[in-house]
Design a protein around this motif. Structure first.
Motif, PDB file in Angstrom:
ATOM      1  N   SER A   1      -4.156   4.228  10.087  1.00  0.00           N
ATOM      2  CA  SER A   1      -4.654   5.556  10.456  1.00  0.00           C
ATOM      3  C   SER A   1      -4.382   6.539   9.319  1.00  0.00           C
ATOM      4  N   GLU A   2      -5.045   7.708   9.386  1.00  0.00           N
ATOM      5  CA  GLU A   2      -4.917   8.703   8.303  1.00  0.00           C
ATOM      6  C   GLU A   2      -3.468   9.108   8.037  1.00  0.00           C
ATOM      7  N   ASP A   3      -2.676   9.198   9.129  1.00  0.00           N
ATOM      8  CA  ASP A   3      -1.295   9.635   8.884  1.00  0.00           C
ATOM      9  C   ASP A   3      -0.443   8.541   8.248  1.00  0.00           C
ATOM     10  N   GLU A   4      -1.031   7.368   8.042  1.00  0.00           N
ATOM     11  CA  GLU A   4      -0.320   6.310   7.311  1.00  0.00           C
ATOM     12  C   GLU A   4      -0.666   6.293   5.814  1.00  0.00           C
ATOM     13  N   ILE A   5      -1.464   7.259   5.358  1.00  0.00           N
ATOM     14  CA  ILE A   5      -1.646   7.424   3.909  1.00  0.00           C
ATOM     15  C   ILE A   5      -0.255   7.730   3.335  1.00  0.00           C
ATOM     16  N   PRO A   6       0.156   7.026   2.261  1.00  0.00           N
ATOM     17  CA  PRO A   6       1.512   7.230   1.739  1.00  0.00           C
ATOM     18  C   PRO A   6       1.808   8.697   1.443  1.00  0.00           C
ATOM     19  N   GLU A   7       3.076   9.076   1.611  1.00  0.00           N
ATOM     20  CA  GLU A   7       3.492  10.452   1.306  1.00  0.00           C
ATOM     21  C   GLU A   7       4.082  10.567  -0.093  1.00  0.00           C
ATOM     22  N   ASN A   8       4.408   9.406  -0.684  1.00  0.00           N
ATOM     23  CA  ASN A   8       4.954   9.387  -2.042  1.00  0.00           C
ATOM     24  C   ASN A   8       4.260   8.307  -2.851  1.00  0.00           C
TER      25      ASN A   8
ATOM     26  N   ARG B   1      -3.505  14.536  -0.542  1.00  0.00           N
ATOM     27  CA  ARG B   1      -3.635  13.637   0.625  1.00  0.00           C
ATOM     28  C   ARG B   1      -4.852  14.031   1.471  1.00  0.00           C
ATOM     29  N   GLU B   2      -5.117  15.339   1.531  1.00  0.00           N
ATOM     30  CA  GLU B   2      -6.301  15.813   2.268  1.00  0.00           C
ATOM     31  C   GLU B   2      -7.578  15.208   1.673  1.00  0.00           C
ATOM     32  N   VAL B   3      -7.689  15.206   0.338  1.00  0.00           N
ATOM     33  CA  VAL B   3      -8.890  14.643  -0.298  1.00  0.00           C
ATOM     34  C   VAL B   3      -8.904  13.113  -0.133  1.00  0.00           C
ATOM     35  N   TYR B   4      -7.729  12.489  -0.262  1.00  0.00           N
ATOM     36  CA  TYR B   4      -7.646  11.034  -0.048  1.00  0.00           C
ATOM     37  C   TYR B   4      -8.255  10.639   1.308  1.00  0.00           C
ATOM     38  N   LYS B   5      -8.124  11.551   2.296  1.00  0.00           N
ATOM     39  CA  LYS B   5      -8.616  11.220   3.656  1.00  0.00           C
ATOM     40  C   LYS B   5     -10.116  10.955   3.685  1.00  0.00           C
ATOM     41  N   MET B   6     -10.846  11.413   2.634  1.00  0.00           N
ATOM     42  CA  MET B   6     -12.283  11.132   2.604  1.00  0.00           C
ATOM     43  C   MET B   6     -12.564   9.629   2.585  1.00  0.00           C
ATOM     44  N   TRP B   7     -11.641   8.833   2.040  1.00  0.00           N
ATOM     45  CA  TRP B   7     -11.867   7.377   2.025  1.00  0.00           C
ATOM     46  C   TRP B   7     -10.610   6.535   2.264  1.00  0.00           C
ATOM     47  N   ARG B   8      -9.438   7.162   2.266  1.00  0.00           N
ATOM     48  CA  ARG B   8      -8.213   6.418   2.492  1.00  0.00           C
ATOM     49  C   ARG B   8      -7.733   6.607   3.930  1.00  0.00           C
ATOM     50  N   PRO B   9      -6.916   5.692   4.449  1.00  0.00           N
ATOM     51  CA  PRO B   9      -6.518   4.413   3.883  1.00  0.00           C
ATOM     52  C   PRO B   9      -7.729   3.484   3.749  1.00  0.00           C
ATOM     53  N   THR B  10      -7.755   2.696   2.703  1.00  0.00           N
ATOM     54  CA  THR B  10      -8.848   1.747   2.527  1.00  0.00           C
ATOM     55  C   THR B  10      -8.540   0.477   3.312  1.00  0.00           C
TER      56      THR B  10
ATOM     57  N   LEU C   1       1.003   0.384  -1.726  1.00  0.00           N
ATOM     58  CA  LEU C   1       1.838   0.877  -0.626  1.00  0.00           C
ATOM     59  C   LEU C   1       1.115   0.703   0.711  1.00  0.00           C
ATOM     60  N   GLU C   2      -0.178   0.988   0.725  1.00  0.00           N
ATOM     61  CA  GLU C   2      -0.946   0.725   1.951  1.00  0.00           C
ATOM     62  C   GLU C   2      -1.011  -0.782   2.223  1.00  0.00           C
ATOM     63  N   SER C   3      -1.231  -1.558   1.177  1.00  0.00           N
ATOM     64  CA  SER C   3      -1.341  -3.013   1.354  1.00  0.00           C
ATOM     65  C   SER C   3      -0.073  -3.612   1.961  1.00  0.00           C
ATOM     66  N   LEU C   4       1.096  -3.080   1.547  1.00  0.00           N
ATOM     67  CA  LEU C   4       2.367  -3.552   2.111  1.00  0.00           C
ATOM     68  C   LEU C   4       2.353  -3.428   3.630  1.00  0.00           C
ATOM     69  N   LYS C   5       1.948  -2.241   4.110  1.00  0.00           N
ATOM     70  CA  LYS C   5       1.907  -2.004   5.559  1.00  0.00           C
ATOM     71  C   LYS C   5       0.894  -2.919   6.224  1.00  0.00           C
ATOM     72  N   GLN C   6      -0.256  -3.095   5.561  1.00  0.00           N
ATOM     73  CA  GLN C   6      -1.322  -3.900   6.167  1.00  0.00           C
ATOM     74  C   GLN C   6      -0.940  -5.383   6.215  1.00  0.00           C
ATOM     75  N   MET C   7      -0.284  -5.871   5.167  1.00  0.00           N
ATOM     76  CA  MET C   7       0.160  -7.269   5.172  1.00  0.00           C
ATOM     77  C   MET C   7       1.199  -7.467   6.278  1.00  0.00           C
ATOM     78  N   GLU C   8       2.042  -6.455   6.458  1.00  0.00           N
ATOM     79  CA  GLU C   8       3.048  -6.523   7.511  1.00  0.00           C
ATOM     80  C   GLU C   8       2.362  -6.608   8.885  1.00  0.00           C
ATOM     81  N   LYS C   9       1.325  -5.784   9.064  1.00  0.00           N
ATOM     82  CA  LYS C   9       0.557  -5.820  10.312  1.00  0.00           C
ATOM     83  C   LYS C   9      -0.049  -7.196  10.542  1.00  0.00           C
ATOM     84  N   ALA C  10      -0.479  -7.829   9.429  1.00  0.00           N
ATOM     85  CA  ALA C  10      -1.092  -9.157   9.532  1.00  0.00           C
ATOM     86  C   ALA C  10      -0.028 -10.241   9.718  1.00  0.00           C
TER      87      ALA C  10
END
Ligand SMILES: *Cc1c(COP(=O)(O)O)cnc(C)c1O
Length: 453
Positions: free
Chosen positions: A9-16, A71-80, A243-252
């Protein structure tokens, strides 16, 4: 059932962003002044870059906060999305599990906006009204055009002449986002005029275009410069991918044995690999990170680790990197984004310390892999991205031979829908592999008089 598409989800876009320098056993060597050849401090970069980016360039902090506006602009396409390449696995009949992170969903169609947006943002914050840059095939130029358009900054792009003539659509995309695009070498700069005096029909190169863009920014106090790869702050921004991939691999419920990405200057490779490499550096976790370069421009596998200029004319600081020499002119292969003579400083040090691996692949194997991927997974990969896919297929076939599972993650760093002429040449049998002779390989290295390490 295994999930095909793993989303956040959008709030899972990394903060750092993750700064790997903090965890490196050997820190990168300092850049040198192009004239005096003495180490330079951050202030030497001030004519070209905003202070926030210079701070990031030399930072040893492990985590660097991503501004809310970015992060606001990243929301246009992130998280991928992260996909399980289940159809490719079937096609290859392999016990390997293959995952890919898809960066082609960005407005410009590649990973490049991940850094273009923060670069434009920090310039905006420091009151900069105009930026110059170079572009090869147009991926970086279009990403920065998009970002500058968003923040209301003027952009001047020096585009390698041969690409300007052969790939008009990327240029038009840049124009759509308001950028002025010039075919480099131009007669607008001393660097361009110097090259044209030697060869009025010069097809241009990335190194020449960088010289022009840097010269323009250095000579005008109101103009800054931006680079789309190689530099530490660029690699830093791209870590949102991993950083997103780490979370997604964990989900998988998985963790990669191998992380693979194509390699031009190192930014998309760093982006997906560094957050995993972190576990190898700090927890001794066994993960292989493989950078894949074209056989026609093999700086990682056949270059020298030494100081070299980032551009052809010699205006940039000297950087400690794997290089083929700043005068090396790679063959006109279709993966334009990988035709650069040097590798980023951080990636070079990691390779020197054997913490990452590199392989070189010929372009026919890459296009065959790209077509196979498009048939299995539907998405047409950028010619650059097919280099990663070729190595993924090698790994999957090795796993099959061994009869063992292997979890592979790769970065599908961009789509190829602006590169149809490359696919056309491939389908018409016009593409060739290019085996560098000893003389070609050493053409840029033999007269190099930059400091060795
Ligand atoms: C620019 C580009 C590359 C190469 O640059 P890196 O900094 O090594 O990532 C690779 N793939 C695509 C799609 C690009 O646009």
């Amino acid at each position: 059932m295994n999930e095909k598409k793993i989303t956040l989800s959008e709030d899972e876009i990394p903060e750092n962003w993750y700064n790997i320098v903090a965890d490196m056993p050997n820190k990168p060597l300092p850049p040198l002044h192009p004239g005096t050849k003495e180490p330079i401090g951050p202030e030497a970069l001030a004519p070209l870059f905003p202070m926030e980016l210079i701070k990031q360039e030399v930072s040893q902090d492990k985590w660097i906060a991503i501004p809310d506006e970015v992060r606001e602009v990243y929301k246009m396409w992130r998280p991928t999305p992260l996909f399980r390449a289940s159809n490719l696995e079937k096609l290859l009949d392999t016990p390997a599990k293959i995952y890919y992170k898809y960066e082609g969903v960005s407005p410009a169609g590649s990973h490049k906006p991940n850094t273009a947006v923060p670069q434009a943002y920090y310039n905006k914050m420091e009151g900069v009204k105009k930026i110059t840059t170079e572009t090869g095939a147009g991926q970086w130029g279009s990403a920065l055009s998009f970002a500058c358009q968003h923040f209301g900054i003027d952009l001047e792009v020096y585009m390698v002449k041969i690409s300007y003539e052969q790939k008009p659509y990327r240029k038009l995309l840049m124009n759509t986002w308001g950028a002025d695009v010039y075919a480099s070498p131009t007669d607008k700069t001393d660097s361009g005029r110097k090259i044209l005096a030697g060869d009025p029909n010069s097809p241009g190169s990335l190194g020449i275009a960088i010289s022009e863009a840097v010269e323009r920014a250095a000579k005008d106090e109101g103009i800054n410069y931006a680079l789309g790869s190689v530099l530490n702050h660029v690699l830093l921004h791209q870590t949102v991918i991993g950083l997103e991939s780490l979370k997604q691999m964990e989900k998988a419920g998985d963790y990669p044995d191998v992380v693979i990405a194509p390699f031009g200057g190192g930014s998309n490779f760093a982006g997906i690999a560094f957050p995993f490499l972190q576990h190898k550096l700090t927890e001794n976790r066994n993960v292989r990170c493989i950078a894949v370069e074209p056989a026609s421009c093999p700086k990682l596998t056949q270059g020298e680790f030494r100081y070299d200029f980032g551009d052809t004319v010699g205006l940039t600081p000297l950087l400690p990197m794997y290089t083929l020499g700043h005068n090396f002119v790679p063959a006109a292969i279709h993966a334009g984004g990988l035709r650069y003579h040097g590798a980023g400083v951080i990636v070079s040090q990691l390779l020197k310390d054997k913490l990452i691996e590199a392989v070189a692949v010929q372009q026919l194997e890459c296009f065959a892999a790209g077509v196979k991927f498009a048939n299995a997974e539907g998405i047409l990969p950028a010619p650059e991205a097919t280099h990663g896919i070729a190595q993924v297929i090698r790994e999957a076939e090795e796993a099959k031979k061994e009869g063992k599972e292997r979890t592979i993650l790769f970065n599908l760093c961009g789509h190829g829908y602006f590169d149809m002429s490359a696919y056309q040449d491939y389908f018409e049998g016009k593409l060739q592999d290019h085996h560098l002779t000893y003389d070609e390989l050493h053409s840029g290295l033999k007269d190099l008089d930059t400091p060795t390490i």
